[in-house]
Design an enzyme around this catalytic site. Structure first.
Site, PDB file in Angstrom:
ATOM      1  N   ARG A 104      -4.079  29.814 -41.626  1.00  0.00           N
ATOM      2  CA  ARG A 104      -3.422  29.741 -40.327  1.00  0.00           C
ATOM      3  C   ARG A 104      -3.557  28.312 -39.829  1.00  0.00           C
ATOM      4  O   ARG A 104      -4.603  27.682 -40.010  1.00  0.00           O
ATOM      5  CB  ARG A 104      -4.080  30.685 -39.329  1.00  0.00           C
ATOM      6  CG  ARG A 104      -3.321  30.751 -38.009  1.00  0.00           C
ATOM      7  CD  ARG A 104      -3.988  31.723 -37.092  1.00  0.00           C
ATOM      8  NE  ARG A 104      -3.264  31.915 -35.860  1.00  0.00           N
ATOM      9  CZ  ARG A 104      -2.504  32.979 -35.615  1.00  0.00           C
ATOM     10  NH1 ARG A 104      -2.330  33.897 -36.537  1.00  0.00           N
ATOM     11  NH2 ARG A 104      -1.930  33.119 -34.447  1.00  0.00           N
ATOM     12  N   HIS A 109       4.967  34.279 -39.348  1.00  0.00           N
ATOM     13  CA  HIS A 109       3.739  35.064 -39.485  1.00  0.00           C
ATOM     14  C   HIS A 109       4.141  36.312 -40.281  1.00  0.00           C
ATOM     15  O   HIS A 109       4.187  37.412 -39.759  1.00  0.00           O
ATOM     16  CB  HIS A 109       3.236  35.426 -38.078  1.00  0.00           C
ATOM     17  CG  HIS A 109       1.864  36.019 -38.044  1.00  0.00           C
ATOM     18  ND1 HIS A 109       1.014  36.036 -39.131  1.00  0.00           N
ATOM     19  CD2 HIS A 109       1.194  36.622 -37.038  1.00  0.00           C
ATOM     20  CE1 HIS A 109      -0.113  36.620 -38.771  1.00  0.00           C
ATOM     21  NE2 HIS A 109      -0.021  36.989 -37.509  1.00  0.00           N
ATOM     22  N   ARG A 141      -8.324  38.250 -34.455  1.00  0.00           N
ATOM     23  CA  ARG A 141      -7.743  39.515 -34.916  1.00  0.00           C
ATOM     24  C   ARG A 141      -7.123  39.375 -36.305  1.00  0.00           C
ATOM     25  O   ARG A 141      -7.361  40.175 -37.189  1.00  0.00           O
ATOM     26  CB  ARG A 141      -6.671  40.009 -33.937  1.00  0.00           C
ATOM     27  CG  ARG A 141      -7.214  40.685 -32.702  1.00  0.00           C
ATOM     28  CD  ARG A 141      -6.091  40.981 -31.728  1.00  0.00           C
ATOM     29  NE  ARG A 141      -5.164  39.854 -31.644  1.00  0.00           N
ATOM     30  CZ  ARG A 141      -3.943  39.834 -32.158  1.00  0.00           C
ATOM     31  NH1 ARG A 141      -3.467  40.892 -32.765  1.00  0.00           N
ATOM     32  NH2 ARG A 141      -3.193  38.759 -32.026  1.00  0.00           N
ATOM     33  N   THR A 142      -6.322  38.326 -36.469  1.00  0.00           N
ATOM     34  CA  THR A 142      -5.657  38.141 -37.758  1.00  0.00           C
ATOM     35  C   THR A 142      -6.685  37.880 -38.856  1.00  0.00           C
ATOM     36  O   THR A 142      -6.583  38.400 -39.969  1.00  0.00           O
ATOM     37  CB  THR A 142      -4.653  36.974 -37.663  1.00  0.00           C
ATOM     38  OG1 THR A 142      -3.746  37.249 -36.611  1.00  0.00           O
ATOM     39  CG2 THR A 142      -3.888  36.783 -38.957  1.00  0.00           C
ATOM     40  N   LYS A 186     -12.636  15.261 -39.143  1.00  0.00           N
ATOM     41  CA  LYS A 186     -12.996  13.883 -39.488  1.00  0.00           C
ATOM     42  C   LYS A 186     -11.787  13.132 -40.035  1.00  0.00           C
ATOM     43  O   LYS A 186     -11.927  12.044 -40.594  1.00  0.00           O
ATOM     44  CB  LYS A 186     -14.108  13.869 -40.539  1.00  0.00           C
ATOM     45  CG  LYS A 186     -15.422  14.462 -40.057  1.00  0.00           C
ATOM     46  CD  LYS A 186     -16.451  14.404 -41.192  1.00  0.00           C
ATOM     47  CE  LYS A 186     -17.590  15.366 -40.964  1.00  0.00           C
ATOM     48  NZ  LYS A 186     -18.146  15.831 -42.253  1.00  0.00           N
TER      49      LYS A 186
END
Ligand SMILES: [Zn+2]
Lengths: 151, 303
Positions: free
Chosen positions: B102, B130, B52-53, B81
């Site tokens: 994020r 956020h 959604r974000t 890695k």
């Protein structure tokens, strides 16, 4: 008084750090990097103290600490007292003060903090001095005295 | 002011900057087709998935006419890695004009902003911050109430772990609100936020029953009460239906009341509320696109 002095031998020049809580002696040693310097160092621990119950004392020959260096130990020994010795005489007495910023020697208690996952110099602002509370510059969580781990 | 500044934490923005973003978001809502960033490249780095974000940010970027590079799943990157966040950020900041990121670890965005040559927009760092969510909540509140001042805001559900309510509380504190906290005992608003309000002289009340506060509220901010948060599952069973909003409960509320929710919703708002004109959560999500357009455009200095 005389008897107490005998427990830890006198130094000619250097610094005596007194009133360290006995249980934090090794934290003070590690904060000041005393394990890695060539100077002569004498420790006394579990000495009786009215203020602290059991205290420790450290005598470092030929070493004079800068304020920001010595203030690091304020986090674990807020009542520590310094005697600066020249030619067996105390020429200056100092107390430690808790700094406003703590950079590079405390671990953030938050396991999900980025500083516990990558090589990052930790940074905290001191939001409270008594009780001691350190706010992480990165995750913004507050590490309390109880949770504080010295790196 | 905002130009070239990273947006890591809502506390990075002043009251005036918050108001500026809200004003710009309204402008983008009225005219969403403004390709002000044609020729720019924006990186969208999702070290943990959040569809959604990510869609909201990427819609905002596309509407501004910029191009998007990045990844939506860390498994597709060299981070798996063993590449450090620092290396990834340094590399990408040589390619892009701005980085939206994020990350599952808290403080990751602050650290990235110190390594990057270009501004960072934090799209969530673990349970920490956020800020674009907070700004879109503020835009939604401002739009539905006509202003942000002196509002009565009820926050319901998980007030202990919910970062959206904590950030909203901090940001709204500029505007003399009154808060009603409605939560089960295990999920009460943490003391540090109550201390913050006390210091600012902002009023709040704590309740365990939503019905007590519904007639007072201008904004009802619902959050999800998650089973995983409870140490005692019996306690969860006892409260799980207490923090559910049903349509009939909205009867005795103020006409200007709006129901907000950061989504996704599970069952804390029953679907019969959706048709009620007081339900605002889907529109709130749409507002996110305009708010993110406003954030990116102002940081890149085109607005
Ligand atoms: Zn931290």
């Amino acid at each position: 008084m005389e008897q107490k002095e005998l427990k830890v031998s006198a130094i000619k020049n250097g610094t005596v750090i007194d009133h360290i809580p006995a249980h934090n002696l090794f934290k003070v040693i590690s904060l000041l990097g005393l394990a890695d310097i060539p100077n002569q160092i004498t420790f006394g621990t579990n000495l009786e103290s009215h203020k602290l119950g059991r205290k420790s004392i450290i005598k470092v020959a030929d070493k004079f600490f800068a304020d920001d260096e010595i203030n690091k130990i304020a986090l674990v020994a807020p009542q520590a007292k310094l005697n600066i010795i020249r030619d067996y005489e105390v020429i200056e007495k100092k107390q430690v003060t808790i700094p406003d910023e703590v950079v590079g020697y405390v671990r953030c208690f938050n396991p999900k903090c980025i500083t516990n996952h990558e090589h990052i110099t930790t940074r905290f602002s001191v939001v409270s001095k008594d009780p001691l509370e350190l706010k992480c510059h990165y995750c913004e969580k507050v590490t309390s005295e109880k949770e504080m781990v010295i790196i | 002011m905002i130009k070239n500044k990273s947006l890591v934490s809502i506390n990075d923005f002043s009251k005036d900057e918050i108001l500026r973003i809200i004003e710009l978001a309204a402008d983008f809502e009225a005219n969403p087709d403004q390709p002000l960033l044609r020729g720019k490249v924006i990186a969208s780095l999702f070290f943990e998935p959040s569809t959604r974000t990510r869609l909201s940010f990427e819609t905002a970027i596309n509407r501004l006419g910029a191009r998007v590079i990045g990844f939506s799943d860390v498994n597709a990157t060299s981070a798996t890695k063993g590449e450090t966040l620092k290396d990834t950020i340094i590399m990408v900041s040589n390619y892009a004009d701005l980085i939206v990121m994020r990350h599952p670890l808290e403080g990751a965005a602050r650290y990235a902003s110190e390594q990057s040559r270009v501004p960072i927009v934090n799209a969530g760092d673990g349970a920490n911050q956020h800020p674009s969510q907070t700004l879109l909540d503020m835009f939604s509140i401002s739009k539905t109430q006509g202003h942000l001042d002196n509002l009565k805001i009820a926050m319901v559900g998980d007030l202990k772990y919910g970062r959206t309510v904590h950030s909203l509380l901090m940001a709204m504190s500029y505007f003399n609100p009154k808060f009603y906290f409605v939560a089960p005992d295990e999920l009460k608003m943490p003391q540090e936020y109550k201390t913050f309000l006390d210091e600012k002289g902002i009023e709040y009340e704590e309740h365990t029953d939503m019905a007590d506060v519904l007639p007072e509220a201008d904004i009802l901010y619902m959050t999800r009460v998650q089973k995983e948060r409870f140490s005692d599952l019996l306690e969860y069973e006892k409260v799980k239906n207490t923090y559910v909003l049903r349509n009939s409960m909205l009867d005795a509320t103020k006409p200007n009341l709006k129901v907000l929710h950061p989504l996704p919703r599970v069952n804390e708002i029953s679907t019969d509320v959706d048709q009620n004109p007081k339900a605002y959560y889907f529109k709130q999500a749409e507002n996110g696109v305009y708010t993110r357009m406003a954030i990116i455009a102002s940081i890149l200095g085109v607005k």
